[in-house]
Motif scaffolding. Structure first.
Motif, mmCIF file in Angstrom:
data_model
loop_
_atom_site.group_PDB
_atom_site.id
_atom_site.type_symbol
_atom_site.label_atom_id
_atom_site.label_comp_id
_atom_site.label_asym_id
_atom_site.label_seq_id
_atom_site.Cartn_x
_atom_site.Cartn_y
_atom_site.Cartn_z
ATOM 1 N N ASP A 1 0.862 -1.180 0.000
ATOM 2 C CA ASP A 1 0.000 0.000 0.000
ATOM 3 C C ASP A 1 0.901 1.233 0.000
ATOM 4 O O ASP A 1 1.712 1.402 0.913
ATOM 5 N N PHE B 1 -2.957 -6.496 0.505
ATOM 6 C CA PHE B 1 -3.492 -5.396 -0.309
ATOM 7 C C PHE B 1 -5.013 -5.333 -0.201
ATOM 8 O O PHE B 1 -5.599 -4.262 0.007
ATOM 9 N N ASN C 1 -7.300 -2.241 1.607
ATOM 10 C CA ASN C 1 -8.137 -1.388 0.763
ATOM 11 C C ASN C 1 -9.617 -1.676 0.868
ATOM 12 O O ASN C 1 -10.436 -0.779 0.673
#
Length: 373
Positions: free
Chosen positions: A112, A152, A156
């Protein structure tokens, strides 16, 4: 960097039973050690999304133009290689403070923050002195591609983007944000009736407008973007224009607002919604440019407009199929109707939209949004 290894001052922590480390990384080192996944690989073989290069110039400009007060959040990365953590103490309060030692052969993968890394690389070309500043990096030990992809997804999936309104409320760099906040505080119809945190209004709310709606409408009125300079005279024009509308739009009158519930006003009228507010900003820009000294007199013609949702005039403009629409084409069509009442000429684009079907422009907006996203 020491010999054949990287040495970071770091804190050690535990998440989900796994060790992780928080370190300070010099900005000059960031582009050298953090890799991008190959952009040519299919998504299932990457640990990150494809870099959106169009975002980089604007964020780079943010750093370069604000070298003394820019802010970046931490980068999250995985280390693929043997690492060693040397605590300052084996026991006691300092057992999780120490040095993280990583061999030069290790591979770092950003989970990220890839756009921050690209921006920092670009900013260093323009301002090499930034290289000695640091950014926080959260290091996880790499456990393979699937684990990196899961990191990830986890970072997110649950991220919640701040609303436009609260971003404008807290933005003290943007002159346009300042003017929007001033309008919300001074214009009679906005004062005390503006939702400052959210970009939508709940049915039971006592608010009538959103700060983000005022912001974008004022940008259209002044023909300004977020970072554009706004003179005191332009600022006052914005306040004067919105205040003048309170005298020519009957439902914006303070007495009417106090006597009617916010729910009823927003339910029954289109001018308490962002689509019409934005359209009024577009109209105001043309009106003031055409009649810089007498625009207030011309504005009185708006008293003849029926702003109720039930007025057939608004179908295909502010409304499509009985529902309000904030599509760009609908904003322009709404502005067109108001401009015609004021006797203002339409631009070629506005004329084109007047002769284009609602279905065609809806398809255009849908394609435009899909491409932009």
């Amino acid at each position: 960097m020491d010999g054949f290894q990287y040495t970071f001052a770091a804190l050690r922590g535990i998440q989900a039973g796994r060790e992780y480390y928080v370190a300070m990384c010099p900005l000059r080192l960031l582009p050298k050690i953090f890799e991008f996944d190959s952009q040519d690989l299919p998504p299932e073989l990457r640990a990150q999304r494809v870099l959106n290069k169009s975002r980089i110039p604007a964020i780079t400009r943010y750093i370069v133009e604000h070298p003394h007060d820019y802010v970046f959040s931490a980068i999250t990365a995985s280390i693929d290689g043997p690492v060693q953590f040397k605590p300052f103490e084996e026991h006691g309060v300092h057992r999780n403070i120490g040095q993280l030692i990583v061999p030069l052969s290790a591979r770092f993968i950003i989970n990220d923050g890839q756009h921050r890394r690209a921006v920092i690389e670009e900013a260093l070309r323009e301002m090499p002195d930034l290289g000695d500043e640091t950014i926080a990096v959260v290091f996880f030990l790499d456990a393979g591609l699937k684990r990196s992809q899961q990191i990830f997804a986890d970072l997110n999936t649950h991220a919640v983007r701040a609303s436009s309104s609260i971003g404008i409320l807290y933005d003290f760099r943007s002159p346009l944000a300042y003017v929007a906040r001033r309008a919300a505080a001074e214009v009679p119809a906005f004062k005390g009736l503006t939702e400052m945190e959210r970009s939508s209004i709940a049915n039971r709310s006592l608010k009538l407008f959103t700060l983000s709606g005022i912001y974008y409408a004022t940008g259209a009125l002044l023909r300004k973007e977020a970072e554009d300079e706004i003179s005191p005279a332009e600022e006052q024009i914005a306040i004067d224009y919105w205040t003048a509308l309170c005298t020519v739009i009957p439902e914006w009158n303070e007495r009417v607002i106090r006597a009617t519930s916010s729910l009823e006003l927003r339910r029954d009228y289109i001018h308490f919604h962002s689509v019409t507010l934005h359209a009024l900003g577009i109209v105001g820009a043309d009106l003031i440019a055409t009649y810089p000294r007498t625009w207030r007199e011309h504005l009185t013609k708006l008293r003849s407009i029926d702003w109720r949702r039930t007025n057939p005039l608004w179908e295909g403009r502010a409304m499509v199929g009985g529902q309000l629409s904030k599509a760009r084409a609908q904003i322009i069509r709404t502005a067109n109707a108001i401009k015609q009442v004021l006797g203002l000429p339409l631009s070629p684009e506005e004329l084109r939209l007047e002769h284009t079907s609602v279905d065609a422009t809806a398809a255009f907006d849908a394609n435009h949004l899909e491409t932009a996203s």
